[in-house]
Design a protein around this motif. Sequence first.
Motif, PDB file in Angstrom:
ATOM      1  N   VAL A  20      33.486  41.812  40.799  1.00  0.00           N
ATOM      2  CA  VAL A  20      34.439  40.534  40.259  1.00  0.00           C
ATOM      3  C   VAL A  20      35.437  41.142  39.598  1.00  0.00           C
ATOM      4  O   VAL A  20      35.521  42.304  39.000  1.00  0.00           O
ATOM      5  CB  VAL A  20      33.654  39.485  39.490  1.00  0.00           C
ATOM      6  CG1 VAL A  20      32.509  38.683  40.510  1.00  0.00           C
ATOM      7  CG2 VAL A  20      33.044  40.159  38.129  1.00  0.00           C
ATOM      8  N   GLU A  34      38.062  36.346  40.137  1.00  0.00           N
ATOM      9  CA  GLU A  34      37.743  36.476  41.723  1.00  0.00           C
ATOM     10  C   GLU A  34      36.685  37.319  42.155  1.00  0.00           C
ATOM     11  O   GLU A  34      36.378  38.433  41.169  1.00  0.00           O
ATOM     12  CB  GLU A  34      39.038  36.743  42.063  1.00  0.00           C
ATOM     13  CG  GLU A  34      39.033  36.745  43.783  1.00  0.00           C
ATOM     14  CD  GLU A  34      40.194  37.151  44.549  1.00  0.00           C
ATOM     15  OE1 GLU A  34      40.303  37.304  45.847  1.00  0.00           O
ATOM     16  OE2 GLU A  34      41.137  37.452  43.881  1.00  0.00           O
ATOM     17  N   GLU A  35      35.846  36.839  43.140  1.00  0.00           N
ATOM     18  CA  GLU A  35      34.724  37.442  43.684  1.00  0.00           C
ATOM     19  C   GLU A  35      35.276  38.348  44.628  1.00  0.00           C
ATOM     20  O   GLU A  35      35.953  37.672  45.576  1.00  0.00           O
ATOM     21  CB  GLU A  35      33.596  36.851  43.960  1.00  0.00           C
ATOM     22  CG  GLU A  35      32.287  37.687  44.583  1.00  0.00           C
ATOM     23  CD  GLU A  35      31.351  36.890  45.135  1.00  0.00           C
ATOM     24  OE1 GLU A  35      30.668  37.291  46.067  1.00  0.00           O
ATOM     25  OE2 GLU A  35      31.112  35.852  44.432  1.00  0.00           O
ATOM     26  N   ILE A  36      35.218  39.476  44.601  1.00  0.00           N
ATOM     27  CA  ILE A  36      35.643  40.345  45.954  1.00  0.00           C
ATOM     28  C   ILE A  36      34.801  41.319  46.472  1.00  0.00           C
ATOM     29  O   ILE A  36      35.206  42.256  47.384  1.00  0.00           O
ATOM     30  CB  ILE A  36      36.956  41.537  45.302  1.00  0.00           C
ATOM     31  CG1 ILE A  36      36.682  42.268  44.006  1.00  0.00           C
ATOM     32  CG2 ILE A  36      38.073  40.564  44.830  1.00  0.00           C
ATOM     33  CD1 ILE A  36      37.600  43.257  43.483  1.00  0.00           C
ATOM     34  N   ARG A  54      41.928  42.591  49.045  1.00  0.00           N
ATOM     35  CA  ARG A  54      41.942  42.131  47.623  1.00  0.00           C
ATOM     36  C   ARG A  54      41.861  43.085  46.424  1.00  0.00           C
ATOM     37  O   ARG A  54      42.370  43.066  45.599  1.00  0.00           O
ATOM     38  CB  ARG A  54      40.925  41.124  47.375  1.00  0.00           C
ATOM     39  CG  ARG A  54      41.110  39.765  48.601  1.00  0.00           C
ATOM     40  CD  ARG A  54      42.483  39.060  48.281  1.00  0.00           C
ATOM     41  NE  ARG A  54      42.512  38.585  46.814  1.00  0.00           N
ATOM     42  CZ  ARG A  54      43.724  38.348  46.468  1.00  0.00           C
ATOM     43  NH1 ARG A  54      44.825  38.686  46.960  1.00  0.00           N
ATOM     44  NH2 ARG A  54      43.910  37.853  45.271  1.00  0.00           N
ATOM     45  N   TRP A  58      44.618  43.650  43.498  1.00  0.00           N
ATOM     46  CA  TRP A  58      44.433  43.772  42.050  1.00  0.00           C
ATOM     47  C   TRP A  58      44.527  45.045  41.252  1.00  0.00           C
ATOM     48  O   TRP A  58      45.089  45.071  40.261  1.00  0.00           O
ATOM     49  CB  TRP A  58      42.889  43.255  41.880  1.00  0.00           C
ATOM     50  CG  TRP A  58      42.712  41.736  41.809  1.00  0.00           C
ATOM     51  CD1 TRP A  58      42.001  41.015  42.889  1.00  0.00           C
ATOM     52  CD2 TRP A  58      43.105  40.934  41.050  1.00  0.00           C
ATOM     53  NE1 TRP A  58      42.063  39.708  42.724  1.00  0.00           N
ATOM     54  CE2 TRP A  58      42.856  39.517  41.452  1.00  0.00           C
ATOM     55  CE3 TRP A  58      43.812  40.986  39.692  1.00  0.00           C
ATOM     56  CZ2 TRP A  58      42.969  38.493  40.735  1.00  0.00           C
ATOM     57  CZ3 TRP A  58      44.069  39.758  39.192  1.00  0.00           C
ATOM     58  CH2 TRP A  58      43.657  38.370  39.681  1.00  0.00           C
TER      59      TRP A  58
END
Length: 79
Positions: A20, A34-36, A54, A58
């Motif tokens: 996350v 966010e969960e990635i 993602r 980030w």
Amino acid sequence: MVKIRLRRMGAKKAPFYRIVVADSRYPRDGRFIEEIGTYDPMAEPSTVNVKADRVQEWIKNGAQPTDTVKTLLKKAGVL
């Protein structure tokens, strides 16, 4: 600071982790942005699933992965 880190899930003696993005001030299993991805160390062999686009987004925006997550991302071929 925003960090990419593991969030522990699963039962006692059977860990399962979600990767996350969270503020460093939040508790380990608390709030996150966010969960990635996921990491399952109990599977044989252990499995790592990540949303590579993602993760790159980030990191480009300044999120810092923890040492463990950095190792997992290298293993998954994202870094």
